[in-house]
Design an enzyme around this catalytic site. Structure first.
Site, PDB file in Angstrom:
ATOM      1  N   CYS A  90       0.888  -1.252  -0.060  1.00  0.00           N
ATOM      2  CA  CYS A  90      -0.047   0.038   0.090  1.00  0.00           C
ATOM      3  C   CYS A  90       1.018   1.211  -0.077  1.00  0.00           C
ATOM      4  CB  CYS A  90      -1.009   0.180   1.130  1.00  0.00           C
ATOM      5  SG  CYS A  90      -1.913   1.418   1.298  1.00  0.00           S
ATOM      6  N   CYS A 252      -2.801   7.264  -4.868  1.00  0.00           N
ATOM      7  CA  CYS A 252      -2.843   5.798  -4.784  1.00  0.00           C
ATOM      8  C   CYS A 252      -1.452   5.413  -5.377  1.00  0.00           C
ATOM      9  CB  CYS A 252      -3.859   4.986  -5.385  1.00  0.00           C
ATOM     10  SG  CYS A 252      -3.593   3.245  -5.249  1.00  0.00           S
TER      11      CYS A 252
END
Length: 331
Positions: A90, A252
């Site tokens: 992530c 992201c």
């Protein structure tokens, strides 16, 4: 009986939440973070649902645990938790967790401004800039990214045909560029993205996506919609859907890595190119193709992502199994 009291540092990375859990780490079995991730999911997943889902979290909530390194050369390990599960990697979570850990003194680097971190997807290098106790930015040298499938036709119920690419940047992304049945990110509302994303993701589940080096990393988990930019200096914009109802407020990090791999494979970006990637709210990550590499039979790239995070507060969360909603819920 009290299940646990968890001390947390709450932050956001370019708008998307990150909750660094600083206490009550479960002991995880395994030699690698990939193995420890599987152990967490099997034996300790109640912690994730309790801290990420309502009423203590929400659909966009992401978090992380900081662990000792798994390898001799690393400074630490990170386990990622969020509403969709435990991710292999992530990007926004790394930037937020590193920022919170450095500013609180929970993490010290062997070399100033540099870290090596073990994550379930592999090992990453991190650079950061610290001024007067504040982390100004974090740059991640991510795991290799690659285009897994090009120009795949999906038949999406009620929407029609979509031509998509599937790329890996730490997670597998179904990338949807503007076309006949998708006019572009800025032409759709957030509610439309939330409506169509799970349907598109379900349509993409028949496409085989298995990482050559780790078969536990498989399947399309995210949908990345692209479109026009709204912030000066951006080269592209995206909205990433994850979990059941979440749109990433940051650009992201793994999605940016997947986007770089897609554009490189299509001849639109080269080694050394910088790509400023914009989120649905206009915040930016700076992506760069550092070099070319190979992942199994796939031509791949080594991407980097630079962004920032801000700590928003400290949080003490109690999970009591007398509470009927101790382990969270989603609406």
């Amino acid at each position: 009986m009290i299940k646990g009291t968890f001390f947390c540092i709450d932050a956001h990375t370019c708008g998307n939440p990150v909750r660094l859990v600083t206490s009550d780490h479960p002991v995880l079995r395994g030699n690698t973070m990939s193995e420890k991730r599987q152990d967490f999911l099997t034996h300790h997943d109640w912690i994730r649902t309790a801290l990420m889902f309502e009423p203590r979290g929400h659909d966009m909530m992401s978090g992380a645990f900081l662990y000792p390194p798994c390898t001799d050369n690393a400074d630490a390990s990170i386990l990622f938790i969020e509403t969709s599960g435990c991710l292999p990697m992530c990007g926004h979570g790394t930037i937020g967790a590193i920022t919170a850990a450095l500013e609180s003194g929970l993490l010290q680097s062997k070399i100033a401004g540099q870290l090596i971190i073990d994550v379930p997807a592999g090992q990453i290098m991190v650079n950061y800039h610290l001024t007067n106790g504040k982390v100004e930015w974090v740059k991640i040298y991510n795991v290799p990214a690659y285009l897994a499938h090009k120009d795949v036709e999906l038949n999406v119920p009620e929407l029609g045909k979509l031509t998509v690419d599937i790329a890996y940047g730490g997670n597998f992304y179904c990338i949807v560029d503007p076309q006949e049945n998708f006019p572009g990110l800025r032409k759709w509302s957030a509610s439309e993205i939330l409506h169509w994303s799970p349907i598109v993701r379900k349509a993409a589940q028949n496409i085989e996506c298995i990482h050559p080096s780790d078969p536990t990393v498989r399947g399309v988990s995210h949908v990345l919609w692209t479109g026009d930019t709204i912030t000066d200096g951006s080269n592209g914009a995206n909205a990433v859907f994850y979990g059941d109802k979440a749109i990433d407020r940051s650009p992201c990090g793994t999605g940016t890595s997947a986007r770089l791999a897609q554009l490189h494979a299509k001849g639109l970006l080269s080694v050394g190119d910088v790509y400023s990637h914009e989120s649905i709210i206009g915040s930016q990550f700076i992506g760069k193709i550092e070099s070319e590499t190979q992942v199994g039979t796939y031509k791949a790239i080594k991407p980097s992502i630079q962004g920032w995070a801000r700590v928003t507060g400290n949080n003490t969360i109690t999970v009591d199994d007398d509470d009927p909603y101790a382990f969270g819920f989603q609406v």
